[in-house]
Write a protein that holds these residues in place. Sequence first.
Motif, PDB file in Angstrom:
ATOM      1  N   VAL A  96     -21.679  47.900  53.105  1.00 24.02           N
ATOM      2  CA  VAL A  96     -22.452  47.407  54.347  1.00 24.02           C
ATOM      3  C   VAL A  96     -23.313  48.766  54.927  1.00 24.02           C
ATOM      4  O   VAL A  96     -24.402  48.820  55.486  1.00 24.02           O
ATOM      5  CB  VAL A  96     -21.654  46.807  55.432  1.00 24.02           C
ATOM      6  N   THR A  97     -22.439  50.080  54.889  1.00 25.13           N
ATOM      7  CA  THR A  97     -23.299  51.301  55.573  1.00 25.13           C
ATOM      8  C   THR A  97     -24.519  51.686  54.795  1.00 25.13           C
ATOM      9  O   THR A  97     -25.187  52.485  55.333  1.00 25.13           O
ATOM     10  CB  THR A  97     -22.225  52.502  55.508  1.00 25.13           C
ATOM     11  N   ARG A  98     -24.741  51.072  53.697  1.00 26.52           N
ATOM     12  CA  ARG A  98     -25.842  51.453  52.929  1.00 26.52           C
ATOM     13  C   ARG A  98     -27.133  50.739  53.776  1.00 26.52           C
ATOM     14  O   ARG A  98     -28.450  51.123  53.631  1.00 26.52           O
ATOM     15  CB  ARG A  98     -25.959  50.712  51.677  1.00 26.52           C
ATOM     16  N   TRP A  99     -26.885  49.821  54.395  1.00 35.59           N
ATOM     17  CA  TRP A  99     -28.106  48.883  55.072  1.00 35.59           C
ATOM     18  C   TRP A  99     -27.708  48.913  56.743  1.00 35.59           C
ATOM     19  O   TRP A  99     -29.003  48.882  57.398  1.00 35.59           O
ATOM     20  CB  TRP A  99     -27.850  47.546  54.531  1.00 35.59           C
ATOM     21  N   HIS A 100     -26.605  48.855  57.159  1.00 37.85           N
ATOM     22  CA  HIS A 100     -26.404  48.482  58.421  1.00 37.85           C
ATOM     23  C   HIS A 100     -25.229  49.436  59.062  1.00 37.85           C
ATOM     24  O   HIS A 100     -24.381  49.830  58.320  1.00 37.85           O
ATOM     25  CB  HIS A 100     -26.077  46.982  58.676  1.00 37.85           C
ATOM     26  N   ALA A 101     -24.877  49.119  60.549  1.00 35.02           N
ATOM     27  CA  ALA A 101     -23.950  49.939  60.936  1.00 35.02           C
ATOM     28  C   ALA A 101     -22.672  48.948  60.601  1.00 35.02           C
ATOM     29  O   ALA A 101     -22.647  47.862  60.166  1.00 35.02           O
ATOM     30  CB  ALA A 101     -24.236  49.843  62.562  1.00 35.02           C
ATOM     31  N   VAL A 102     -21.404  49.747  60.573  1.00 38.92           N
ATOM     32  CA  VAL A 102     -20.143  49.165  60.298  1.00 38.92           C
ATOM     33  C   VAL A 102     -19.665  48.116  61.385  1.00 38.92           C
ATOM     34  O   VAL A 102     -19.632  48.330  62.481  1.00 38.92           O
ATOM     35  CB  VAL A 102     -19.138  50.095  60.159  1.00 38.92           C
ATOM     36  N   PRO A 103     -19.341  46.870  60.886  1.00 36.25           N
ATOM     37  CA  PRO A 103     -18.986  46.050  61.933  1.00 36.25           C
ATOM     38  C   PRO A 103     -17.828  46.366  62.539  1.00 36.25           C
ATOM     39  O   PRO A 103     -16.824  46.664  61.604  1.00 36.25           O
ATOM     40  CB  PRO A 103     -18.650  44.616  60.923  1.00 36.25           C
ATOM     41  N   GLN A 104     -17.698  46.130  63.766  1.00 35.39           N
ATOM     42  CA  GLN A 104     -16.471  46.630  64.477  1.00 35.39           C
ATOM     43  C   GLN A 104     -15.509  45.210  64.799  1.00 35.39           C
ATOM     44  O   GLN A 104     -15.830  44.457  65.520  1.00 35.39           O
ATOM     45  CB  GLN A 104     -16.714  47.197  65.885  1.00 35.39           C
ATOM     46  N   LEU A 105     -14.489  45.266  64.019  1.00 29.85           N
ATOM     47  CA  LEU A 105     -13.627  44.088  64.052  1.00 29.85           C
ATOM     48  C   LEU A 105     -12.422  44.380  64.887  1.00 29.85           C
ATOM     49  O   LEU A 105     -11.648  45.408  64.598  1.00 29.85           O
ATOM     50  CB  LEU A 105     -13.087  43.421  62.952  1.00 29.85           C
ATOM     51  N   PRO A 106     -11.861  43.530  66.035  1.00 34.67           N
ATOM     52  CA  PRO A 106     -10.842  43.754  66.742  1.00 34.67           C
ATOM     53  C   PRO A 106      -9.633  43.289  66.056  1.00 34.67           C
ATOM     54  O   PRO A 106      -8.623  43.569  66.383  1.00 34.67           O
ATOM     55  CB  PRO A 106     -10.940  43.114  68.064  1.00 34.67           C
ATOM     56  N   GLY A 107      -9.797  43.000  65.019  1.00 36.44           N
ATOM     57  CA  GLY A 107      -8.617  42.391  63.884  1.00 36.44           C
ATOM     58  C   GLY A 107      -9.001  41.591  62.846  1.00 36.44           C
ATOM     59  O   GLY A 107     -10.293  41.500  62.393  1.00 36.44           O
ATOM     60  N   PRO A 108      -8.086  41.058  62.009  1.00 34.75           N
ATOM     61  CA  PRO A 108      -8.257  40.401  60.693  1.00 34.75           C
ATOM     62  C   PRO A 108      -8.971  39.111  61.035  1.00 34.75           C
ATOM     63  O   PRO A 108      -8.950  38.533  61.957  1.00 34.75           O
ATOM     64  CB  PRO A 108      -7.043  40.482  59.851  1.00 34.75           C
ATOM     65  N   VAL A 109      -9.735  38.778  59.941  1.00 32.32           N
ATOM     66  CA  VAL A 109     -10.731  37.439  60.186  1.00 32.32           C
ATOM     67  C   VAL A 109     -10.463  36.787  58.588  1.00 32.32           C
ATOM     68  O   VAL A 109     -10.438  37.213  57.497  1.00 32.32           O
ATOM     69  CB  VAL A 109     -12.015  37.726  60.473  1.00 32.32           C
ATOM     70  N   THR A 110      -9.706  35.502  58.996  1.00 37.58           N
ATOM     71  CA  THR A 110      -9.613  34.662  57.595  1.00 37.58           C
ATOM     72  C   THR A 110     -10.768  33.530  57.644  1.00 37.58           C
ATOM     73  O   THR A 110     -10.869  33.020  58.356  1.00 37.58           O
ATOM     74  CB  THR A 110      -8.342  34.043  57.519  1.00 37.58           C
ATOM     75  N   LEU A 111     -11.416  33.532  56.444  1.00 33.51           N
ATOM     76  CA  LEU A 111     -12.521  32.595  56.163  1.00 33.51           C
ATOM     77  C   LEU A 111     -11.867  31.669  55.102  1.00 33.51           C
ATOM     78  O   LEU A 111     -11.394  32.035  54.158  1.00 33.51           O
ATOM     79  CB  LEU A 111     -13.769  33.261  55.452  1.00 33.51           C
TER      80      LEU A 111
END
Length: 236
Positions: free
Chosen positions: A157-172
């Motif tokens: 993702v850093t090729r295009w945008h800032a790194v997403p700052q996640l406060p914890g794990p996310v399950t999809l």
Amino acid sequence: MTTMPFPAREYLPVLRELTSAFAERLRTGDPAAPVPDCAGWTLADLGTHLGNVHRWAATVVTTGEVQPQDFAQLPGAELPSWYAEGAQLLLGALEATDPADRCWHFGGTEKTKAFWFRRQVHETAVHLADSGSDHVLDPAVAADGVDEVLGAMLPRVTRWHAVPQLPGPVTLRATDTGDVWTVHPGEPPTLGPAADGAEVEAPARDLLLRLWKRTGPDPRVTGEAAKALLAAPLTP
């Protein structure tokens, strides 16, 4: 559960179906109709963009080398037929190649032509949805698209945008296929083992379009980390 990614050549009939549906949408739609999820674009702009993407990808596959992106090329003929010609160039290039051959791409360390079979399926699937087509995307294909975003796009993702700052794990969770992914915080975030935390649940197609920042039915979202992931740009 979906086995992802599919063997490279299994993407070909899917790509043929999707490009045919997109060409039909260009034949039957209003070229001046706005494309709500591509700000400022009309259906004609969308068709021109995707036709140029197909031609660019076909050249990359044929040469195996990085190629300049000249997306300013305009159709020299009726847009639907020009688009269909570009789609056929892409399909022909993929059909003629060995997926295991070395090739430039932007999606990871295994630099083979197999990448482009998958990438062009999901490029077309998302833009087909953008076009307003009523084509029904196979849930297993949509789940594979989610896997591509999280497994191939997010680590870069850093090729295009800032790194997403996640406060914890996310399950999809894809409610129609049973596929599950867990994204863990990091620089950048990456897929990892199952973990308790925030969740996003929806049918696979809705997850795919939401990850590509398209509008559609709202998934079930719990937890701040899930909101942060969905709000962050993850794709080019």
